[in-house]
Design an enzyme around this catalytic site. Structure first.
Site, PDB file in Angstrom:
ATOM      1  N   ASP A 231     -11.864 -15.194  12.227  1.00  0.00           N
ATOM      2  CA  ASP A 231     -11.855 -15.165  13.686  1.00  0.00           C
ATOM      3  C   ASP A 231     -13.206 -15.677  14.189  1.00  0.00           C
ATOM      4  OD1 ASP A 231     -13.635 -13.105  13.297  1.00  0.00           O
ATOM      5  OD2 ASP A 231     -12.277 -11.524  13.909  1.00  0.00           O
TER       6      ASP A 231
ATOM      7  N   ASP B 167      -2.247 -10.363  12.255  1.00  0.00           N
ATOM      8  CA  ASP B 167      -3.291  -9.647  11.516  1.00  0.00           C
ATOM      9  C   ASP B 167      -3.574  -8.344  12.229  1.00  0.00           C
ATOM     10  OD1 ASP B 167      -6.381  -9.457  12.637  1.00  0.00           O
ATOM     11  OD2 ASP B 167      -5.140 -10.879  13.736  1.00  0.00           O
TER      12      ASP B 167
ATOM     13  N   CYS C 194      10.016   2.869  -1.042  1.00  0.00           N
ATOM     14  CA  CYS C 194       8.920   1.923  -1.273  1.00  0.00           C
ATOM     15  C   CYS C 194       8.724   1.663  -2.762  1.00  0.00           C
ATOM     16  CB  CYS C 194       7.633   2.464  -0.652  1.00  0.00           C
ATOM     17  SG  CYS C 194       6.208   1.363  -0.842  1.00  0.00           S
TER      18      CYS C 194
ATOM     19  N   CYS D  33       5.842   0.350  -4.059  1.00  0.00           N
ATOM     20  CA  CYS D  33       4.425   0.146  -4.350  1.00  0.00           C
ATOM     21  C   CYS D  33       3.960   1.017  -5.524  1.00  0.00           C
ATOM     22  CB  CYS D  33       3.574   0.429  -3.103  1.00  0.00           C
ATOM     23  SG  CYS D  33       3.322   2.186  -2.733  1.00  0.00           S
TER      24      CYS D  33
ATOM     25  N   CYS E 100       3.748   4.826  -4.595  1.00  0.00           N
ATOM     26  CA  CYS E 100       5.017   5.558  -4.509  1.00  0.00           C
ATOM     27  C   CYS E 100       5.718   5.677  -5.855  1.00  0.00           C
ATOM     28  CB  CYS E 100       5.937   4.885  -3.487  1.00  0.00           C
ATOM     29  SG  CYS E 100       5.386   5.137  -1.778  1.00  0.00           S
TER      30      CYS E 100
ATOM     31  N   HIS F 219      -0.386   1.581  -0.420  1.00  0.00           N
ATOM     32  CA  HIS F 219       0.953   1.814   0.128  1.00  0.00           C
ATOM     33  C   HIS F 219       1.138   1.111   1.471  1.00  0.00           C
ATOM     34  CE1 HIS F 219       4.607   3.715   1.554  1.00  0.00           C
ATOM     35  NE2 HIS F 219       3.948   3.986   2.679  1.00  0.00           N
TER      36      HIS F 219
END
Length: 370
Positions: free
Chosen positions: A93, A266, A304, A306, A309, A335
């Protein structure tokens, strides 16, 4: 051009679309969420872990890296990619939002903004030309034009003044930005005034940037107003250029943004709330540090996939967070980023199947927005 966009498919029921964003460090499929690596790191995670959860394009912050460690040091290191060991594309940015967030610590003139560092109080000056100099030194794939972000709420007069200055600064940014290895996006402003959003978009499109961001939203206004501004702004942006909604990362807003034709997002939200002991689930936000989860041995979200999890319970993660163990916020960060990035994968699949509106309704029927 170092950055270009290919429109792959547009949905027949709404403005949602699939695309390919081509950059010097690879091509990524859109719509896409960019994890935020403010200070050349996605907090608590290695670059390999960010890629493992699905991260392909990340954002770093010009203001923070200019102050520490300094853009010349990053240039000496070979640019951000080498400095932080990230092989994929990077967007930086302009620093404008951070500078304007300093409030009484900054003074605005036509030339630029004089501000005091939040770190040590030292005085600095950012102009469109300086923002380009710093981002070129950082070596990101995509740089952002220097803009003035009007707060919410603000008067129409303030929003118009900021919009017109943003257009002038966009011209100066484009003139100062001479690079064959970095693309430059313009930023649409205009506050919550539809006609000003249209004016800003039309003026920036005349400058023919390779991409366009929509700034000055998700700064405190109700979500419905943000959606209305998106509906009114996107129609004035070219179909063959990427559209980037800055600072938006809550799951419901990602879905609604895609439906309205946004390609890039974002936000620090997924990582920030993770460090505060909160996580995303299909039902909405869950505050795992709360006492009610002390003996809850289920995963954060049973749906989930991930690492967190698959291996750890709410009770264990709560224990780590209450005990001040760093592993706790690493697990919640993994996560949350996987949740958001997997959501974007599901959105893309729904687009491929021509079912994005059905997906939106199904997702929002269980997700409790906050």
């Amino acid at each position: 051009m170092p950055v270009s966009f290919t429109l792959v498919r547009k949905d027949s029921a709404c403005s949602a679309r699939l695309g390919l964003l081509h950059t010097p460090h690879g091509t990524v499929e859109t719509p896409i969420f960019m994890p935020v690596g403010t200070q050349a790191t996605v907090k608590t995670m290695t670059p390999e872990e960010v890629r493992d959860v699905g991260g392909r394009l990340i954002l770093s912050n010009t203001y923070h890296l200019y102050l520490r460690p300094g853009h010349e040091l990053v240039r000496e290191a070979g640019g951000l990619h080498r400095f932080m060991n990230w092989s994929g594309p990077i967007l930086t940015d302009s620093g404008g939002f951070q500078v304007f967030s300093l409030g009484p610590l900054r003074r605005v003139s036509e030339e630029g903004v004089t501000f005091r560092s939040h770190i040590d109080g030292s005085e600095h000056f950012f102009s469109p030309e300086k923002a380009m100099e710093v981002q070129l030194a950082l070596g990101s794939d995509i740089a952002m034009a220097f803009d003035e972000c009007a707060p919410y709420p603000c008067s129409r007069e303030y929003a118009l003044e900021a919009l017109e200055r943003t257009t002038r600064w966009a011209r100066r940014s484009a003139a100062a930005h001479q690079s064959e290895t970095q693309g430059l996006f313009g930023i649409v402003q205009g506050g919550t005034f539809p006609d000003l959003r249209e004016k800003s978009a039309r003026e920036l499109v005349e400058l023919d940037f390779p991409g366009y961001a929509i700034g000055g939203l998700s700064v405190g206004e109700p979500k419905q107003i943000m959606y209305e501004m998106l509906d009114h702004t996107v129609e004035f942006l070219p179909e063959d250029k990427p559209r980037y909604l800055m600072g938006v990362g809550s799951p419901d807003c990602l879905v609604e943004g895609v439906v309205r034709g946004i390609d890039m997002f974002d936000c620090v939200l997924p990582t920030r709330i993770a460090r505060n002991g909160s996580v995303f689930t299909r039902q909405g936000k869950l505050v795992v540090r709360n006492a009610e989860y002390a003996r809850d041995f289920s995963p954060l979200d049973p749906t989930c996939d991930c690492y967190t999890c698959r291996n750890y319970s709410r009770a264990y993660i709560r224990h780590l967070i209450k005990a001040g163990e760093v592993l706790g916020i690493r697990l919640t960060t993994i996560h949350n980023l996987r949740f958001v990035l997997n959501l974007m994968e599901e959105i893309k699949e729904a687009l491929r199947q021509g079912e994005i509106m059905e997906f939106r309704d199904r997702f929002l029927s269980t997700y409790q927005a906050v």
